[in-house]
Scaffold this active site. Structure first.
Site, mmCIF file in Angstrom:
data_model
loop_
_atom_site.group_PDB
_atom_site.id
_atom_site.type_symbol
_atom_site.label_atom_id
_atom_site.label_comp_id
_atom_site.label_asym_id
_atom_site.label_seq_id
_atom_site.Cartn_x
_atom_site.Cartn_y
_atom_site.Cartn_z
ATOM 1 C CE LYS A 51 -3.346 7.554 3.248
ATOM 2 N NZ LYS A 51 -3.000 6.750 4.293
ATOM 3 C CE LYS A 69 0.673 0.078 2.482
ATOM 4 N NZ LYS A 69 1.338 -0.685 3.371
ATOM 5 C CE LYS A 113 2.890 7.916 -0.365
ATOM 6 N NZ LYS A 113 2.788 7.689 1.081
HETATM 7 P P1 TYM Z 1 3.101 3.084 5.303
HETATM 8 O O1 TYM Z 1 2.191 1.769 5.893
HETATM 9 O O2 TYM Z 1 2.330 3.869 4.328
HETATM 10 O O3 TYM Z 1 4.383 2.741 4.853
HETATM 11 C C1 TYM Z 1 5.305 1.896 5.592
HETATM 12 C C2 TYM Z 1 6.694 2.626 5.274
HETATM 13 O O4 TYM Z 1 7.094 2.515 4.054
HETATM 14 C C3 TYM Z 1 7.757 3.968 3.668
HETATM 15 N N1 TYM Z 1 7.137 4.196 2.319
HETATM 16 C C4 TYM Z 1 7.906 4.919 1.258
HETATM 17 N N2 TYM Z 1 9.236 5.031 1.196
HETATM 18 C C5 TYM Z 1 9.742 5.350 0.252
HETATM 19 N N3 TYM Z 1 9.343 5.523 -0.909
HETATM 20 C C6 TYM Z 1 7.826 5.300 -0.997
HETATM 21 N N4 TYM Z 1 7.257 5.342 -2.038
HETATM 22 C C7 TYM Z 1 7.094 4.851 0.167
HETATM 23 N N5 TYM Z 1 6.177 4.452 0.377
HETATM 24 C C8 TYM Z 1 5.981 4.036 1.735
HETATM 25 C C9 TYM Z 1 6.875 4.660 4.794
HETATM 26 O O5 TYM Z 1 7.464 6.068 4.910
HETATM 27 C C10 TYM Z 1 6.902 3.757 5.872
HETATM 28 O O6 TYM Z 1 8.117 4.098 6.691
HETATM 29 N N6 TYM Z 1 1.857 5.765 9.468
HETATM 30 C C11 TYM Z 1 2.629 4.629 8.995
HETATM 31 C C12 TYM Z 1 2.991 3.609 9.834
HETATM 32 C C13 TYM Z 1 3.034 3.842 11.016
HETATM 33 C C14 TYM Z 1 4.244 4.169 11.594
HETATM 34 C C15 TYM Z 1 3.997 4.495 13.171
HETATM 35 C C16 TYM Z 1 5.369 4.413 11.184
HETATM 36 C C17 TYM Z 1 2.146 3.905 12.082
HETATM 37 N N7 TYM Z 1 2.649 4.234 13.338
HETATM 38 C C18 TYM Z 1 5.072 4.757 14.072
HETATM 39 C C19 TYM Z 1 6.354 4.839 11.999
HETATM 40 C C20 TYM Z 1 6.311 5.011 13.548
HETATM 41 C C21 TYM Z 1 2.260 4.491 7.409
HETATM 42 O O7 TYM Z 1 1.198 4.459 7.130
HETATM 43 O O8 TYM Z 1 3.243 3.772 6.718
#
Ligand code: TYM
Length: 341
Positions: free
Chosen positions: A116, A203, A200
């Site tokens: 990022k 968004k 991957k």
């Molecule tokens: P975020 O918002 O990017 O994504 C949310 C969840 O979706 C999963 N994900 C995917 N899984 C499979 N294939 C993909 N292409 C894909 N894109 C996204 C992510 O792995 C995630 O599970 N940092 C985290 C949010 C967060 C969090 C936490 C998660 C904040 N605090 C504590 C777990 C525990 C994030 O940005 O996810």
């Protein structure tokens, strides 16, 4: 507070952009299934959304929009605690304490930080660098045992483990439970872009054609699948033969995850056939999954007061669960926090 033995599930999602198929298959639909097996807390990681440029107006509506999308996908506020983590100040407070335990070197190794920030490390926000520490606080605050996430979050959960272990060791306490990343099997763990099978689905990809969004119409879903990048070969009967065909592997993986079949079963059905046959079948399977969710999303969107109440209620419950751990954390480092704070 339940003991370490009982299962407590915690996970979050950033309320930026639409919920996409990667989120759904990698995380949300798995959260939905876990609601019947364990105590679950799910939150909108709106503080995380501040690490990159924000539009305050947009963020406000995105929080509601994502809450509606989660409920439409099956998160049930009667079974799970659903909240926005900015509404529970204990997250930010614990993040400070943990930031004094985490090491710069650990954070420097985070691949999401490298991706990022890119070449602009000096110009990136401190929040972007430190965000995995807040994520560790999100998890450790509730003494979560299982953190269901997609594969891209594995490194962050491992960091939370390292932080928990170092804090417990440094202060000679058994306060934090080192969490386990709980990653879905097979293709759901990593759903790839429809335009590039090696990147991957995300968004932040500038091309909307690279992903399927929960709010896409049936026609748009079918169009995105029709235009998805593929190769000219027919589908093989052996999954190993997909190894060098990332786009084909991704589409077969999505079909398997959506229908609940194994990749072997999917290939047994489509072996020898080209994408001219496979793509319409995939589009149909996606539409069958997404249409009912989208219909529910449209309903919930119309009721912002219901969403606000539900999130407020969730935040109060989460804050009550978080309070003893936060007080213990202050205590462990030699500070006492006003009990009525
Ligand atoms: P975020 O918002 O990017 O994504 C949310 C969840 O979706 C999963 N994900 C995917 N899984 C499979 N294939 C993909 N292409 C894909 N894109 C996204 C992510 O792995 C995630 O599970 N940092 C985290 C949010 C967060 C969090 C936490 C998660 C904040 N605090 C504590 C777990 C525990 C994030 O940005 O996810």
């Amino acid at each position: 507070m339940s003991s370490e033995q009982s299962m407590r599930v915690v996970s979050g999602i950033q309320p930026t952009g639409d919920l996409h198929l990667g989120n759904l298959l990698g995380a949300i639909l798995r959260w939905v299934r876990m609601q019947d097996e364990a105590e679950c807390l799910f939150f909108l990681a709106d503080l995380h959304a501040l690490t990159i440029d924000v539009d305050p107006q947009q963020l406000r509506s995105s929080v509601r929009e994502m809450a509606a999308a989660l409920i439409a996908s099956g998160i049930d506020a009667n079974k799970s605690i659903l909240f926005a983590h900015s509404a529970v100040p204990a997250h930010a407070e614990l993040a400070w304490l943990l930031g004094c335990t985490a090491r710069m070197g650990w954070l420097n190794r985070m691949t999401q930080w490298k991706d990022k920030a890119g070449k602009n490390r000096e110009g990136s926000s401190l929040g972007l660098f430190a965000y995995p520490v807040l994520q560790a606080a999100d998890i450790l605050l509730y003494r979560a045992t299982h953190v269901p996430v997609g594969d891209d979050q594995k490194q962050h959960i491992e960091l939370a483990r390292d932080i928990a272990i170092k804090f417990n060791t440094d202060f000679d306490v058994e306060l934090f439970v080192p969490p386990e990343p709980f990653i879905g099997g097979g293709s759901a763990a990593r759903v790839m872009s429809l335009r590039d099978g090696t990147a991957k689905m995300s968004k932040s990809d500038p091309s909307d054609m690279s992903r399927i969004n929960l709010s896409d119409s049936d026609d748009l879903v079918a169009q995105k699948i029709r235009k998805a990048k593929t190769d000219p070969e027919p589908l093989p009967d052996d999954p190993k033969l997909l190894d060098r065909r990332p786009e084909a592997r991704n589409l077969v993986g999505i079909y398997a995850a959506v229908t609940g079949d194994s990749v072997e079963e999917v290939l047994a059905r489509f072996a020898g056939q080209g994408f001219g046959t496979f793509k319409p079948a995939l589009a149909d399977a996606l539409v069958a999954l997404l249409t009912p969710l989208r219909t529910r999303l449209d309903e919930f969107r119309k009721d912002p007061a219901m969403l606000d109440n539900l999130l407020e209620d969730g935040a109060a419950k989460a804050a009550a669960l978080a309070a003893p751990t936060l007080a213990n954390a202050y205590d462990s480092v030699g500070l006492s926090r006003a009990r009525n704070a």
